[in-house]
Design an enzyme around this catalytic site. Structure first.
Site, short mmCIF file in Angstrom:
data_model
loop_
_atom_site.label_atom_id
_atom_site.label_comp_id
_atom_site.label_asym_id
_atom_site.label_seq_id
_atom_site.Cartn_x
_atom_site.Cartn_y
_atom_site.Cartn_z
N LYS A 70 0.83 -1.22 0.00
CA LYS A 70 0.00 0.00 0.00
C LYS A 70 0.87 1.27 0.00
O LYS A 70 0.46 2.31 0.51
CB LYS A 70 -0.97 0.01 1.19
CG LYS A 70 -1.90 -1.18 1.26
CD LYS A 70 -2.62 -1.44 -0.05
CE LYS A 70 -3.56 -0.32 -0.42
NZ LYS A 70 -4.28 -0.57 -1.71
N THR A 73 3.16 0.67 -5.08
CA THR A 73 3.93 -0.22 -5.95
C THR A 73 3.30 -0.39 -7.33
O THR A 73 4.00 -0.44 -8.33
CB THR A 73 4.10 -1.61 -5.28
OG1 THR A 73 2.81 -2.15 -4.98
CG2 THR A 73 4.91 -1.50 -4.00
N ARG A 153 5.67 5.43 1.90
CA ARG A 153 4.78 6.57 2.16
C ARG A 153 4.63 6.69 3.67
O ARG A 153 5.12 5.83 4.43
CB ARG A 153 3.42 6.36 1.49
CG ARG A 153 2.66 5.17 2.01
CD ARG A 153 1.36 4.90 1.28
NE ARG A 153 0.35 5.92 1.53
CZ ARG A 153 -0.96 5.71 1.36
NH1 ARG A 153 -1.39 4.53 0.92
NH2 ARG A 153 -1.83 6.66 1.61
N SER A 161 -4.51 2.60 5.03
CA SER A 161 -4.80 2.10 3.69
C SER A 161 -4.76 0.57 3.65
O SER A 161 -5.58 -0.07 2.97
CB SER A 161 -3.80 2.69 2.69
OG SER A 161 -4.08 2.29 1.38
N TYR A 261 -2.98 11.42 -10.82
CA TYR A 261 -2.50 11.44 -12.19
C TYR A 261 -2.80 10.13 -12.91
O TYR A 261 -2.72 9.04 -12.32
CB TYR A 261 -1.00 11.71 -12.23
CG TYR A 261 -0.65 13.17 -12.05
CD1 TYR A 261 -0.50 14.00 -13.16
CD2 TYR A 261 -0.49 13.72 -10.79
CE1 TYR A 261 -0.19 15.35 -13.00
CE2 TYR A 261 -0.18 15.06 -10.62
CZ TYR A 261 -0.03 15.87 -11.73
OH TYR A 261 0.27 17.20 -11.57
N LYS A 276 -7.44 2.14 -6.24
CA LYS A 276 -6.50 3.19 -5.90
C LYS A 276 -7.28 4.47 -5.59
O LYS A 276 -8.17 4.87 -6.33
CB LYS A 276 -5.53 3.43 -7.05
CG LYS A 276 -4.89 2.16 -7.60
CD LYS A 276 -4.21 1.34 -6.53
CE LYS A 276 -3.68 0.01 -7.08
NZ LYS A 276 -3.13 -0.85 -6.03
N ARG A 278 -9.13 4.78 -2.92
CA ARG A 278 -10.34 4.43 -2.19
C ARG A 278 -10.37 5.19 -0.86
O ARG A 278 -9.34 5.28 -0.17
CB ARG A 278 -10.35 2.92 -1.96
CG ARG A 278 -11.58 2.41 -1.23
CD ARG A 278 -11.44 0.92 -0.95
NE ARG A 278 -11.54 0.12 -2.15
CZ ARG A 278 -10.75 -0.91 -2.43
NH1 ARG A 278 -9.78 -1.25 -1.62
NH2 ARG A 278 -10.90 -1.60 -3.55
N PRO A 279 -11.50 5.74 -0.46
CA PRO A 279 -11.59 6.46 0.82
C PRO A 279 -11.17 5.57 1.99
O PRO A 279 -11.53 4.39 2.05
CB PRO A 279 -13.06 6.84 0.92
CG PRO A 279 -13.55 6.83 -0.50
CD PRO A 279 -12.78 5.76 -1.19
N HIS A 280 -10.38 6.13 2.91
CA HIS A 280 -9.90 5.37 4.05
C HIS A 280 -11.02 5.05 5.04
O HIS A 280 -11.98 5.80 5.19
CB HIS A 280 -8.80 6.16 4.77
CG HIS A 280 -7.47 6.05 4.10
ND1 HIS A 280 -6.35 6.71 4.55
CD2 HIS A 280 -7.07 5.35 3.00
CE1 HIS A 280 -5.32 6.43 3.77
NE2 HIS A 280 -5.74 5.61 2.83
#
Length: 313
Positions: A70, A73, A153, A161, A261, A276, A278-280
């Site tokens: 997460k 990658t 991150r 995530s 992007y 990708k 997606r709301p936490h």
């Protein structure tokens, strides 16, 4: 006189033989000349049977995206695949961290790779590699010169995530799952046994890799920066992989609907899948602050190991 006649007959015989050979070539369309492939006008489309230098085959990866889970990658893999000299394994192979796969051997692993031309770079990504203790030595045994990419991150954001993905998978299968705060906290404190917490302790996992690989063989990608502005991070990755600079800012455009992007290549656009961005899952402000405080010291140790710092909570 007799010798003159014999010499003349010999010359006539030789001329007749040569004429016969010429007529045979004309009848067969000049088959004694080298065959020219109909696709030979373009070097990139030459028949693989015409030259061993144009043969495509499955090759072991020259670079592996080893993690983090997460951390971005998939985005990094798809962006590297914009480069003409890169071919990627589409699925996560989990060769080095799943015993059933590893027992199948390198021939099985190679068979999971894309077909490439000589000079192209094969890239595989399995984020589960980073935190698996047995993996660094196995990767070294496969290829001590392999280049490793580690995308990281904010570890607190990564944890949320991570939970969100597991929660989504459980809900899809109509299976219950505990709220994040129940898994994260034990008697009001961060529970270090929670696997998502352990995966965010980057310094512990990197230390195992550095026992096997030199630091210069591991390139750290800023996952948060990759999402904000992909091109600078991609240019650094190109340099690390010894690739000629082919990826440009024109390969990216910001999708206001998705909030990140998307990619442009040869007139076609591609956005990462719906998982990708997606709301936490919800987490109280107090619990998140505890999480940030918990990671403060581990983050500092990681910064010292990689020789740079990140703007994490």
């Amino acid at each position: 006189m007799l010798w003159t006649v014999l010499l003349a007959l010999l010359v006539l015989l030789l001329l007749q033989t040569q004429l016969s050979m010429c007529l045979k070539e004309l009848r067969t369309g000049g088959s004694s000349l080298p065959a020219v492939s109909s696709s030979s006008s373009s070097p990139s489309s030459s028949s693989s049977s015409s030259s061993p230098y144009n043969t495509t085959q499955q090759r072991l990866p020259g670079a592996i995206i080893i993690g983090v889970r997460k951390g971005g990658t998939r985005a990094l893999l798809e962006m590297l695949n914009l480069h003409a000299d890169v071919e990627v394994a589409r699925a996560e192979v989990h060769y080095f961290n799943v015993e059933e796969h590893y027992r199948r051997g390198l021939a099985w692993y190679r068979a999971q790779m894309p077909f490439t031309l000589p000079g192209q770079l094969t890239v595989e990504k399995t984020p589960g590699y980073f935190a698996a203790p047995q993996v660094p030595a196995r990767v070294w045994d496969m290829n001590p010169a392999v280049r490793l990419l580690l995308i990281v991150r904010d570890p607190a954001e990564r944890l949320v995530s991570d939970y969100t993905q597991v929660l989504h998978n459980r809900m899809t299968r109509h299976k219950p799952y505990q709220p994040l705060e129940e898994l994260l906290l034990h008697k009001g404190h961060i529970d270090p046994s929670y696997k998502a917490v352990q995966r965010s302790l980057y310094h512990l996992h990197l230390a195992r890799w550095l026992e096997v690989f030199p630091r210069e063989q591991i390139h750290v990608v800023d996952g948060d920066a990759l999402i904000r502005d992909p091109f600078p991070e991609l240019r650094k990755a190109e340099r690390f992989l010894d690739l000629p600079p082919r990826i440009s800012p024109n390969n990216f455009y910001y999708n206001t609907t998705k909030g990140f992007y998307c990619l442009l290549s040869a007139g076609h656009d591609k956005c990462l899948d719906e998982s990708k961005g997606r709301p936490h899952a919800p987490l109280s402000t107090q619990a998140f602050r505890k999480l940030c405080h918990y990671f403060r010291k581990p983050n500092k140790l990681f910064f010292e190991m990689v020789g740079r710092s990140f703007s994490w909570c």
